[in-house]
Design a protein around this motif. Structure first.
Motif, PDB file in Angstrom:
ATOM      1  N   PHE A 552       0.837  -1.195   0.000  1.00  0.00           N
ATOM      2  CA  PHE A 552       0.000   0.000   0.000  1.00  0.00           C
ATOM      3  C   PHE A 552       0.875   1.250   0.000  1.00  0.00           C
ATOM      4  CE2 PHE A 552      -2.264  -3.416   2.058  1.00  0.00           C
ATOM      5  CZ  PHE A 552      -3.561  -3.335   1.566  1.00  0.00           C
ATOM      6  N   ALA A 557      -4.620   3.169   2.546  1.00  0.00           N
ATOM      7  CA  ALA A 557      -5.194   1.882   2.164  1.00  0.00           C
ATOM      8  C   ALA A 557      -5.274   1.753   0.641  1.00  0.00           C
ATOM      9  CB  ALA A 557      -6.579   1.712   2.783  1.00  0.00           C
ATOM     10  N   ARG A 604      -7.207  -1.461   5.145  1.00  0.00           N
ATOM     11  CA  ARG A 604      -6.404  -2.215   4.178  1.00  0.00           C
ATOM     12  C   ARG A 604      -7.017  -3.586   3.894  1.00  0.00           C
ATOM     13  NH1 ARG A 604      -0.093  -0.556   5.755  1.00  0.00           N
ATOM     14  NH2 ARG A 604      -0.178   1.463   4.664  1.00  0.00           N
TER      15      ARG A 604
END
Length: 654
Positions: A552, A557, A604
């Motif tokens: 990421f 996220a 995430r």
């Protein structure tokens, strides 16, 4: 008739018939009478020169010159012999005498070359300038233009020589080089432990030989390469990194398309297949030779004289097609190819640096070695001369550079000045830092079934983590093996997959530009999907598996592009086993507040869930959870540890 032989006939005819010194371009006021014995000596000198016995010829000419010290044609002729024996200072003395007494432009031309070969480059410029001045009014077609080119090249050579580069070549240690044969065109295996080279046996047939490196670094006695050599000549070979695909040059074969053609052989079950000619896209009625195949076998560089090129010999590149054939070759263009000879390509293992030989770019006078780099926009950098004394007024060719980007190998021709015998041997040297390709290591892996331990035919995918570069897709062989180069300066994401098995993922960090002393060697154990649900050897406490390359943006996220490689593999598993569910979990390091880390881990996990939904997986099959910083797998005291703790995991459920 060659220039040297023609001159011999003129001199012999002049002395034996008119008994006067021949004066092809001179103004000597003296004539010299030869008696029968001297005429016989002159004939013997001619025969010795014709046969290449320059030492004998010089001995005979010495005797004649002692009796006729003003016979400038003989002095000039002796200078030619001295130059062929690489006795350059003696040649300079003779050419100088011949010019001063006769004002012979031809002697001044030879003097310019002898000065250059003797590393006296400024004097070489002066000699060529004098030659140009002497032929300014010449009516011989092209003579003035040739003189102008020689002056330009001499000035270029002098400029390059004023900034020498480090160069300390040594003969290859061990038993590769011999006194009785010629050894050249070296190429090494990916681990640097095996060398294939071309040997001209007894000055006649060209064959391939193989030598292995000993523990002390020297090379063992070379043996013929089994399954390839024939009664014809084989030469100028190039081999892929896995050692299974060999490309080389053959000439004057009845079944060939042109004078020289490219052929290939593949190693199957430890033996080389019968060499096959490349198709008409590669081989034409012209000359195709000097191949350099990329380590992964996907690009083929070579030299060709086919129509439509920039000059006499041009460099081309062809790409491997999905079905195994080769694309129509592309000329490397006017930035690389000149109106002269551009040949002997060597494509470095870093996948961007090309070395080649040219006499058309500014150089030392002969055929020099150059370097160019392919940019991200698929354009070549301006070719750089490797510098003096790597390059000399002689010809430099067939360079090979090892994976470390430091050690280079080439062949060098030398003449014994006492016997006149020529020998070619393989040398090695350390490339100056500023012209080295990027160093490279490699990944060597074997894929097996985690339960049966049997090898598996599987698909491996490798790409830079940054996304800056194409994904490389490889298939393992019947032993489950595959091999791939890893140029330094990047991190690499790897996945291995096979239908019916959970995919494997890994990452190799070379972003700091440093290489390990040893390559990456892996045994990849693929778990049958049926076993994954109930039995997992994962390091995660809950039995889940950590993604290695689901990454990421920092503090976000937002998935990085490289994440798709691994997530697509999970999509394939879930599509195949449509009764399975999956739980996605997010984890962070301990930087920041507990609440922020928990929120980020949940976001995430949700981002991964959305990727799977977008890929066609029903939302009801995917659950998520965020653990924040609560479940570290190592200490957060170092950046390396924190990087391991920042992870996303998945667990397959029935």
């Amino acid at each position: 008739m060659t220039g040297l032989r023609a001159l011999l006939y003129i001199i012999l005819f002049s002395f034996s018939v008119s008994c006067a010194t021949a004066q092809p371009a001179g103004k000597s006021s003296k004539s010299t009478s030869f008696n029968k014995k001297e005429t016989k000596l002159m004939a013997e000198a001619r025969s010795a020169m014709d046969a290449g016995n320059f030492t004998d010829a010089i001995t005979l000419l010495d005797e004649l010159i002692d009796k006729h010290p003003n016979a400038t044609d003989l002095i000039y002729l002796r200078g030619l012999g001295q130059k062929r024996l690489t006795n350059y200072q003696a040649a300079i003395t003779d050419f100088s005498r011949g010019y001063v007494q006769d004002q012979n432009p031809r002697a001044q031309l030879e003097l310019g070359e002898a000065y250059a070969l003797n590393a006296q480059f400024d004097l070489s410029v002066q000699a060529y300038e004098a030659y140009l001045s002497a032929v300014q009014d010449s009516r011989r077609p092209g003579q003035k233009e040739k003189a102008e080119r020689l002056v330009t090249k001499a000035r270029e050579a002098a400029a390059i020589a004023r900034n020498p580069v480090p160069f300390s070549p040594i003969p290859l240690p061990g038993e590769v080089n011999t006194d009785e044969h010629l050894e050249y065109f070296p190429s090494l295996s990916i681990d640097g432990q095996r060398m294939i080279f071309t040997r001209r046996v007894n000055g006649e047939n060209e064959d391939f030989y193989v030598s292995d490196r000993k523990e002390d670094g020297s090379w063992a006695k070379a043996l013929p390469l089994e399954g390839i050599n024939t009664g014809y000549d084989e030469g100028a070979q190039s081999i892929t990194a896995d050692g299974n695909y060999l490309v080389f040059t053959v000439c004057n074969r009845p079944e060939g398309a042109g004078s020289c053609d490219l052929v290939f052989s593949e190693k199957q079950e430890g033996k080389w297949t019968n060499p096959q000619f490349f198709g008409p896209a590669i081989n034409t009625k012209a000359y195709e030779a000097q191949p350099s195949i990329s380590p992964d076998g996907l690009l083929l560089f070579f030299t060709s004289t086919r129509a439509g090129g920039q000059g006499q010999e041009d460099l081309y590149v062809s790409g491997r097609l999905p079905e195994g054939g080769w694309s129509a070759p592309v000329n490397l263009g006017p930035d690389i190819n000149t109106n002269g000879k551009d040949q002997y390509p060597f494509w470095s293992s870093d996948g961007k640096t090309l070395f080649f030989t040219s006499d058309g770019h500014p150089g030392m006078g002969g055929e020099d070695l150059f370097r160019t780099v392919l940019g991200g926009d698929n354009t070549w950098s301006a070719p750089t001369n490797l510098g003096y004394p790597i390059n000399t007024p002689a010809n430099e060719t067939n360079l090979f550079i090892g994976l470390n980007g430091r050690t280079a190998y080439f062949s060098k021709r030398e003449i014994d000045p006492t016997t006149g015998k020529a020998d070619v041997d393989i040398y090695q040297f350390e490339l100056p830092a500023e012209i080295r390709p990027a160093p490279t290591t490699y990944l060597e892996a074997r894929v097996i079934d985690a339960i049966s331990r049997e090898p598996l035919v599987a698909t491996a995918r490798l790409r830079p983590v940054t996304g800056a570069g194409a994904e490389k897709v490889m298939a393992t062989d019947q032993e489950g093996k595959f091999l791939s180069l890893l140029p330094s300066g990047q991190d690499y994401a790897l996945t291995v997959e096979r239908e019916g098995y959970l995919f494997y993922s890994d990452r190799f960090s070379l972003a700091d530009g440093l290489l390990t002393d040893e390559p990456f060697r892996l045994t990849v154990e693929l778990q049958p999907i049926a076993e994954v649900v109930t039995e997992s050897d994962s390091s995660e406490e809950d039995g889940s598996t950590a993604f290695r390359n689901v990454l990421f943006e920092t503090g976000s996220a937002t998935l990085l592009p490289v994440s798709g490689q691994e997530l697509d593999r999970l999509l394939a598993v879930l599509a195949e086993a449509d009764k399975l569910r999956v739980q996605i979990a997010g984890h962070t390091d301990d930087v920041g507040s507990d609440a922020d880390n928990l929120r980020l881990s949940e976001q995430r996990a949700m981002a991964v869930r959305q990727y799977l939904i977008d890929g066609g997986i029903d939302a009801s099959r995917i659950s998520t959870i965020g653990y924040g910083e609560d479940r570290p797998i190592t200490s957060n005291d170092t950046e390396a540890g924190r990087a391991k703790n920042r992870r996303t995991t998945f667990r397959l459920l029935e």
